[in-house]
Design an enzyme around this catalytic site. Structure first.
Site, PDB file in Angstrom:
ATOM      1  N   ASP A  51      26.024  13.571 -26.803  1.00  0.00           N
ATOM      2  CA  ASP A  51      25.706  14.937 -26.423  1.00  0.00           C
ATOM      3  C   ASP A  51      26.585  15.396 -25.334  1.00  0.00           C
ATOM      4  O   ASP A  51      26.355  16.205 -24.550  1.00  0.00           O
ATOM      5  CB  ASP A  51      24.151  15.215 -25.952  1.00  0.00           C
ATOM      6  CG  ASP A  51      23.957  14.131 -24.948  1.00  0.00           C
ATOM      7  OD1 ASP A  51      24.599  13.254 -24.806  1.00  0.00           O
ATOM      8  OD2 ASP A  51      22.815  14.310 -24.252  1.00  0.00           O
ATOM      9  N   LYS A  60      16.571  16.764 -25.500  1.00  0.00           N
ATOM     10  CA  LYS A  60      16.945  15.948 -24.171  1.00  0.00           C
ATOM     11  C   LYS A  60      17.097  16.870 -23.048  1.00  0.00           C
ATOM     12  O   LYS A  60      17.704  17.747 -23.118  1.00  0.00           O
ATOM     13  CB  LYS A  60      17.931  14.911 -24.491  1.00  0.00           C
ATOM     14  CG  LYS A  60      17.902  13.757 -23.426  1.00  0.00           C
ATOM     15  CD  LYS A  60      19.425  13.598 -23.102  1.00  0.00           C
ATOM     16  CE  LYS A  60      20.213  14.610 -22.187  1.00  0.00           C
ATOM     17  NZ  LYS A  60      21.409  14.060 -21.633  1.00  0.00           N
ATOM     18  N   GLU A 114      14.251  13.074 -19.195  1.00  0.00           N
ATOM     19  CA  GLU A 114      15.184  12.046 -18.552  1.00  0.00           C
ATOM     20  C   GLU A 114      15.224  12.357 -17.127  1.00  0.00           C
ATOM     21  O   GLU A 114      16.222  13.067 -16.540  1.00  0.00           O
ATOM     22  CB  GLU A 114      16.405  12.085 -19.118  1.00  0.00           C
ATOM     23  CG  GLU A 114      17.655  11.303 -18.338  1.00  0.00           C
ATOM     24  CD  GLU A 114      19.089  11.485 -19.153  1.00  0.00           C
ATOM     25  OE1 GLU A 114      19.854  10.910 -18.656  1.00  0.00           O
ATOM     26  OE2 GLU A 114      19.006  12.345 -20.141  1.00  0.00           O
ATOM     27  N   GLU A 159      16.959  11.083 -13.993  1.00  0.00           N
ATOM     28  CA  GLU A 159      17.609   9.800 -13.511  1.00  0.00           C
ATOM     29  C   GLU A 159      17.717   9.662 -12.009  1.00  0.00           C
ATOM     30  O   GLU A 159      18.502  10.654 -11.495  1.00  0.00           O
ATOM     31  CB  GLU A 159      19.063  10.087 -14.215  1.00  0.00           C
ATOM     32  CG  GLU A 159      20.067   9.163 -13.931  1.00  0.00           C
ATOM     33  CD  GLU A 159      21.520   9.073 -14.762  1.00  0.00           C
ATOM     34  OE1 GLU A 159      22.418   8.384 -14.451  1.00  0.00           O
ATOM     35  OE2 GLU A 159      21.718  10.267 -15.340  1.00  0.00           O
ATOM     36  N   LYS A 207      13.282   8.305 -20.929  1.00  0.00           N
ATOM     37  CA  LYS A 207      14.793   8.114 -20.622  1.00  0.00           C
ATOM     38  C   LYS A 207      15.098   7.778 -19.101  1.00  0.00           C
ATOM     39  O   LYS A 207      15.540   8.766 -18.474  1.00  0.00           O
ATOM     40  CB  LYS A 207      15.919   8.842 -21.127  1.00  0.00           C
ATOM     41  CG  LYS A 207      17.215   8.388 -21.185  1.00  0.00           C
ATOM     42  CD  LYS A 207      18.158   9.276 -22.074  1.00  0.00           C
ATOM     43  CE  LYS A 207      19.648   8.741 -21.862  1.00  0.00           C
ATOM     44  NZ  LYS A 207      20.717   9.665 -22.643  1.00  0.00           N
ATOM     45  N   SER A 231      19.180   4.227 -24.813  1.00  0.00           N
ATOM     46  CA  SER A 231      19.752   5.689 -24.975  1.00  0.00           C
ATOM     47  C   SER A 231      21.006   5.799 -24.367  1.00  0.00           C
ATOM     48  O   SER A 231      21.149   6.381 -23.335  1.00  0.00           O
ATOM     49  CB  SER A 231      18.839   6.681 -24.729  1.00  0.00           C
ATOM     50  OG  SER A 231      19.265   8.192 -25.011  1.00  0.00           O
ATOM     51  N   TYR A 247      27.072  15.500 -17.714  1.00  0.00           N
ATOM     52  CA  TYR A 247      27.437  15.374 -19.262  1.00  0.00           C
ATOM     53  C   TYR A 247      28.204  16.982 -19.584  1.00  0.00           C
ATOM     54  O   TYR A 247      27.793  17.700 -19.064  1.00  0.00           O
ATOM     55  CB  TYR A 247      25.949  15.466 -19.995  1.00  0.00           C
ATOM     56  CG  TYR A 247      25.237  14.266 -20.156  1.00  0.00           C
ATOM     57  CD1 TYR A 247      25.764  13.141 -20.878  1.00  0.00           C
ATOM     58  CD2 TYR A 247      24.277  13.908 -18.967  1.00  0.00           C
ATOM     59  CE1 TYR A 247      24.948  12.010 -20.845  1.00  0.00           C
ATOM     60  CE2 TYR A 247      23.545  12.645 -19.029  1.00  0.00           C
ATOM     61  CZ  TYR A 247      24.147  11.797 -19.699  1.00  0.00           C
ATOM     62  OH  TYR A 247      23.367  10.511 -19.763  1.00  0.00           O
TER      63      TYR A 247
END
Length: 762
Positions: free
Chosen positions: A432, A545, A586, A588, A628, A699, A762
């Protein structure tokens, strides 16, 4: 006085002369055995009453009881979802009657998501009315919704089948209630509204007021038919203000302040005493009749029935409607109240003259009116309804409510999708990357960042052998990729689905500065998210996500950053589920910095705890989610090195302390680790000796694609090498997700090269 002639010595000599066949010994043994066997039952009943009266009854309810309540709530929800709405095909008992003989008014507020109390009550009434047949054609079901909120899922659902009166219409600003009104007075006002609405709407002969956690017993309609048509011809019953259909079992004892109960108890002794005496004398072959023995058995039977519990003996009356008793009512409790129409109108007048407050609720107010107004009231025994609720159905509950609720079908679909993704060692390919991020990847291998080059590389990954589905359960796509096609014009999403791989979509729109913090961030993309989710679902995506970023330094993450990102994740997850997408959550904790692993574990636990608190607050269905998270590792600049086993223990410990077992799977992100390190750490996590109630999988984006990118180099002739490199990493991580990976990498391969990027996006 000598010892030999003392009263104690005389009693001892008499006891020695007693034989096992003597009447005294036999009755003594009977008493000890009987009451010894029933002592545990009595203790349980007494303790239950003790805790209940101190409002500790919620703590006494077993998990089995709660689970059974949830199952019955789900069954009631299924019942109505499968029932045709009021369009002419519904049985006549549901349809409006010009002037019904009996109106069954069910008062409801929205509370306790999942239990569906009002659905349980209405579904049971519907079933019993169907069984009753023509005799109940003069009965009308009527729902009275006194919920302040504009949304009451169960009431909205029932409005398709039952006439509904809503006390509050429009927005909460239009309610018009006096803000100083206490909850007890509000409860009384709700009751008055529903009773008045029943009379005005239908003008019936009788109104049965039922709270939405009072499920009717099987015999309710035959008993009411008998009582109202036969026994209510008696003047003292005909003029009664109300007839209660429920009295708590914990208060149905013989020994209590109500004279009628004590007289009933004495009557039991007078009846059973002679009967048991006759039986004993006959089988013990005793001549004549003994008054002391009869006195013993009278006291014995009175003690026995009180020890067992009066409500158990009342169950014998269920054999026939004519056996039900009608006795003067006590003040407690109003789950089900029957009002003759004239008495109902008198009740409305009386209640308008009293004000309720704490310690003086509507049940006490009604009871107080009996003497003040010269009225009478009665209770039917045994109970004709069963009280199933944890709280009063009328009193406003301050806990949060679930609006709107997921249907059982939605929950099932979400749960099945989540489990498919992480089943049998499967994980997720995170493909992604945004246009810019993919451009950085291509730049490393000296390939121009064009849409065609991005498409070609993804085509290589998605068109590998179908055996990849044994390792990859889901693929996260970027918006551009979701609509791209292979060289033959076939959409990538269709190629993946044909392999049995679940298609997902990146939903966040990147991070933005969070004002008031030390360069911390929040996530963008909530605006229009519901519409985007609906469209992506229509276009083939089944999960989403959303990545939140939290950094570690001496001042970070701040409480504000943790709470903001947790709530944003929860809002995203709730919106996803409402649109049929499984949310991957997610949060992180990025590896930038020089912090050690212990500090990372502490922060990770704080972040995950906040996330799951927020998910709970937003009513997210955990069985239909995936997590995640980052693995618990030291910062990239930390000089201390940790083994995979140490990383595994710290990671699983953090998860144990924060992640509910209801979550089906945890798919770790690679966080800039090399491909090999990410695989080794995942393998160690699955070999960790701590219990692991979730599937622990992967993932990975960079940690699945680095070797494939290096092998491709932008050249079409490298297709085979590219796909083999990707398949190798996918298989390795699949084995690691089962704790079966054996390290075989070499230090010079691309799989061992660090993939760390500072402040990675990302």
């Amino acid at each position: 006085m000598s010892t030999s002639t003392s009263p104690a010595a005389m009693l001892l000599r008499r006891l020695r002369r007693l034989s096992w066949g003597s009447t005294a010994v036999q009755l003594f043994i009977l008493t000890v055995v009987t009451f010894g066997l029933l002592a545990p039952l009595a203790c349980h009943r007494l303790l239950h009453s003790y805790f209940y009266l101190r409002h500790w009854h919620l703590n006494q309810m077993s998990q089995e009881f709660l689970q059974q309540s949830l199952k019955e709530g789900e069954a009631a929800l299924h019942y109505f979802e499968e029932l045709p709405s009021a369009n002419g095909s519904v049985p006549i008992v549901w349809q409006a009657t010009p002037r019904p003989w009996l109106v069954i008014t069910i008062i409801t507020v929205d509370r306790q998501p999942g239990f569906h109390y009002v659905l349980q009550v209405v579904s049971q009434f519907h079933r019993l009315l169907q069984q009753c047949g023509p005799q109940c054609e003069g009965h009308q079901l009527f729902l009275c919704n006194v919920e302040r909120s504009v949304s009451h899922f169960d009431a909205k659902l029932l409005s398709k089948y039952v006439p509904v009166a809503n006390r509050y219409e429009g927005t909460e600003d239009d309610y018009g209630d006096d803000p100083s009104t206490n909850s007890f007075e509000k409860e009384k006002q709700d009751y008055v509204y529903c009773l008045e609405s029943s009379l005005q709407t239908y003008n019936p002969d009788y109104v049965l007021m039922v709270e939405d956690d009072a499920v009717p017993e099987e015999q309710i309609f035959p008993v009411l038919e008998h009582l109202l048509r036969a026994r209510f011809s008696e003047p003292h019953l005909q003029d009664a203000l109300y007839l209660k259909l429920y009295h708590p079992e914990r208060l149905q004892h013989y020994i209590n302040p109500e004279p009628m109960r004590i007289l009933e108890w004495l009557g039991v002794g007078m009846l059973l005493g002679p009967l048991l005496t006759w039986i004993y004398m006959r089988f013990a072959s005793r001549p004549g009749f003994s008054w002391p023995v009869m006195l013993f058995f009278s006291l014995y039977s009175m003690g026995l029935v009180e020890l067992v519990g009066r409500h158990y003996f009342l169950e014998l009356r269920r054999l026939s409607p004519s056996l039900y008793s009608v006795v003067p009512a006590s003040q407690c409790c109003t789950p089900a109240m029957l009002f003759p129409a004239p008495a109902a109108r008198r009740t409305l007048t009386y209640l308008s003259q009293v004000y309720c407050h704490k310690g003086f609720g509507k049940d006490m107010a009604l009871y107080s009116l009996l003497r003040a107004k010269g009225e009478r009231a009665y209770v039917v025994e045994p109970n004709l309804v069963k009280h199933i609720g944890l709280f009063s159905s009328l009193r406003p509950v301050t806990m949060a409510h679930q609006f709107p609720a997921l249907t059982s079908e939605q929950k099932k679909a979400l749960s099945e999708t989540a489990r498919r993704i992480v089943a049998n060692g499967k994980g997720i390919l995170a493909a992604d990357e945004s246009v810019g991020t993919m451009g950085n990847r291509l730049q490393r291998i000296k390939v121009e960042n064009t849409e065609e080059n991005r498409r070609q590389f993804r085509e290589l990954l998605f068109t590998v052998d179908s055996s990849v589905s044994q390792s990859i359960g889901g693929v996260i796509l970027f918006h551009e990729t979701l609509y791209q096609k292979d060289g033959q014009g076939k959409l990538f999403r269709d190629i993946l689905k044909e392999k049995g791989i679940v298609v997902g979509i990146k939903l966040d729109q990147g991070v933005a500065p969070l004002a008031g913090t030390n360069k911390e961030t929040t996530v963008q993309g909530l605006d229009g998210l519901s519409e985007r989710c609906a469209q992506y679902k229509k276009d083939g995506a089944d999960f989403g996500k959303w990545r939140a970023v939290l950094k570690i330094d001496n001042q970070c993450p701040s409480h504000l950053a943790i709470q903001e990102n947790a709530n944003t994740l929860a809002r995203y997850a709730s919106i996803c589920q409402q649109n049929g997408l499984v949310p991957i959550v997610e949060p992180e904790v990025i590896p930038d910095g020089s912090h050690d692993m212990e500090h990372c574990q502490y922060v990770t636990e704080k972040v995950l705890a906040a996330v799951y608190k927020a998910l709970n607050d937003h009513h997210v269905y955990l069985e239909g989610t995936l997590l995640k998270p980052n693995m618990v590792t030291a910062g990239h600049a930390c000089t201390k090195k940790y083994t995979p086993e140490q990383v595994a223990m710290a990671t699983v410990t953090a998860l144990h302390r924060t992640v509910p077992a209801a979550v089906p799977g945890i798919c770790f992100l690679s966080g800039g680790m090399s491909e090999e390190d990410a695989t080794l750490n995942l393998n160690a996590i699955n070999l960790c000796p701590l219990p692991k109630p979730w599937k622990l999988s992967f993932s990975y984006g960079r940690a699945l694609q680095a070797s494939a990118l290096a092998a491709w180099g932008g050249k079409a002739e490298n297709k085979k090498a590219t796909q083999e490199a990707f398949m190798k990493r996918a298989l390795a991580n699949s084995q690691a997700a089962k704790g079966q990976y054996v390290h075989m990498g070499s230090s010079g391969s691309a799989s061992t090269q660090s993939l760390f990027t500072a402040s990675y996006t990302y």
